[in-house]
Write a protein that holds these residues in place. Structure first.
Motif, short mmCIF file in Angstrom:
data_model
loop_
_atom_site.label_atom_id
_atom_site.label_comp_id
_atom_site.label_asym_id
_atom_site.label_seq_id
_atom_site.Cartn_x
_atom_site.Cartn_y
_atom_site.Cartn_z
N UNK A 1 -33.47 9.57 26.29
CA UNK A 1 -34.56 10.49 25.97
C UNK A 1 -33.99 11.71 25.23
N UNK A 2 -34.64 12.10 24.15
CA UNK A 2 -34.16 13.22 23.37
C UNK A 2 -34.48 14.54 24.06
N UNK A 3 -33.78 15.60 23.62
CA UNK A 3 -34.04 16.92 24.19
C UNK A 3 -35.48 17.34 23.97
N UNK A 4 -36.03 17.01 22.82
CA UNK A 4 -37.42 17.37 22.53
C UNK A 4 -38.37 16.74 23.52
N UNK A 5 -38.16 15.46 23.84
CA UNK A 5 -39.01 14.78 24.81
C UNK A 5 -38.85 15.38 26.20
N UNK A 6 -37.63 15.75 26.55
CA UNK A 6 -37.40 16.36 27.86
C UNK A 6 -38.12 17.70 27.95
N UNK A 7 -38.02 18.50 26.90
CA UNK A 7 -38.70 19.80 26.88
C UNK A 7 -40.21 19.62 26.97
N UNK A 8 -40.73 18.60 26.33
CA UNK A 8 -42.17 18.34 26.39
C UNK A 8 -42.60 17.97 27.81
N UNK A 9 -41.79 17.18 28.49
CA UNK A 9 -42.12 16.81 29.87
C UNK A 9 -42.10 18.03 30.78
N UNK A 10 -41.09 18.87 30.61
CA UNK A 10 -41.00 20.08 31.44
C UNK A 10 -42.16 21.00 31.14
N UNK A 11 -42.53 21.12 29.86
CA UNK A 11 -43.67 21.96 29.49
C UNK A 11 -44.95 21.46 30.14
N UNK A 12 -45.13 20.16 30.22
CA UNK A 12 -46.31 19.61 30.88
C UNK A 12 -46.31 19.97 32.37
N UNK A 13 -45.16 19.89 33.00
CA UNK A 13 -45.06 20.26 34.41
C UNK A 13 -45.39 21.75 34.59
N UNK A 14 -44.89 22.58 33.70
CA UNK A 14 -45.13 24.01 33.81
C UNK A 14 -46.61 24.32 33.55
#
Length: 253
Positions: A1-14
């Protein structure tokens, strides 16, 4: 998983979070020009100061009593750096998160400067000086003009800032506030710029992990909680946190 996808997942959680906890250490203030103590590039990366003394000894309650000028030299050096520092993008990003609780080891006051409201300063702060003997208290003022060590104008004893030195207990009110917040629970926990070596800093991450609460770590090196977290980011908090918070805002958080 790319950093961009990880950041998007964390943003959804936030975006979905209503009780996020941000645990911060010296690393979050690195972009403000404040060096960390441990780790690569830290003031005491090899565990000692320029005189070969362990910093846990220099910045201890015992040393303040035995050789206050030695402890105060380090405190003044630290405070003068802090006086010229300003909140960076990471502090400001956290301040934009609704309902955020901040548990910080830092005494620099930058979370408050950035606008965060719920800030538990578990190691105290440098805003006031207290007499070590009597009840005299005064604002710290201009640290660059303070004598080393400064003395109480009422009784002549050594003054000290309201920070926790090594070997000293944590501030009672801060501990009680943290216990109250932990009892209420969190639905998302961030650990940012801290090695998490102190139990009271690692514990909220461990509690969240055991309860299935999502956890995120932002730190350039592995830490005591790296094996517990769901998401581990090794980049710069001042670059990553604004992206996460902006992404959460775009999702309606």
């Amino acid at each position: 998983m790319t950093e961009t996808h990880i950041l998007e997942e964390i943003a959804e959680l936030l975006a979905a979070s209503r009780r996020p906890l941000f645990i911060t250490g010296a690393g979050i203030s690195a972009a403000s020009g404040l060096p960390t103590y441990r780790g690569t590039g830290g003031l005491y990366a090899d565990g000692v100061n320029e005189e070969g003394l362990p910093y846990e000894e220099v910045l201890s309650g015992h040393m303040l009593q035995a050789r206050p000028e030695l402890t105060w030299r380090e405190l003044a050096r630290m405070a003068c750096r802090l006086a010229h520092a300003r909140a960076n993008a990471a502090h400001r990003a956290i301040a934009e998160v609704p309902h955020a609780v901040v548990l910080t080891q830092n005494v620099d006051g930058l979370h408050l400067e950035a606008g965060s409201r719920k800030v538990i300063e578990i190691h105290g702060n440098l805003r006031e000086l207290h007499c070590t003997t009597c009840t005299h208290t005064r604002p710290a003022g201009d640290w660059e003009r303070l004598p080393i060590p400064p003395l109480c104008p009422q009784c002549g004893a050594v003054l000290r800032p309201g920070v926790v030195l090594f070997g000293e207990p944590l501030p009672r009110l801060a501990v009680e506030w943290l216990e109250e917040e932990l009892a209420r629970g969190f639905d998302l926990v961030f650990s940012i710029g801290t090695t998490s070596l102190f139990p009271y800093i690692a514990e909220p991450v461990a509690l969240a992990a055991s309860a299935g609460v999502p956890t995120v770590e932002i730190n350039p090196e592995r830490t005591a909680v790296s094996h517990l977290v769901d998401y581990r980011l090794r980049g710069d908090a001042a670059a990553l946190l604004p992206r996460i918070v902006a992404g959460a805002g775009a999702r309606g958080g």
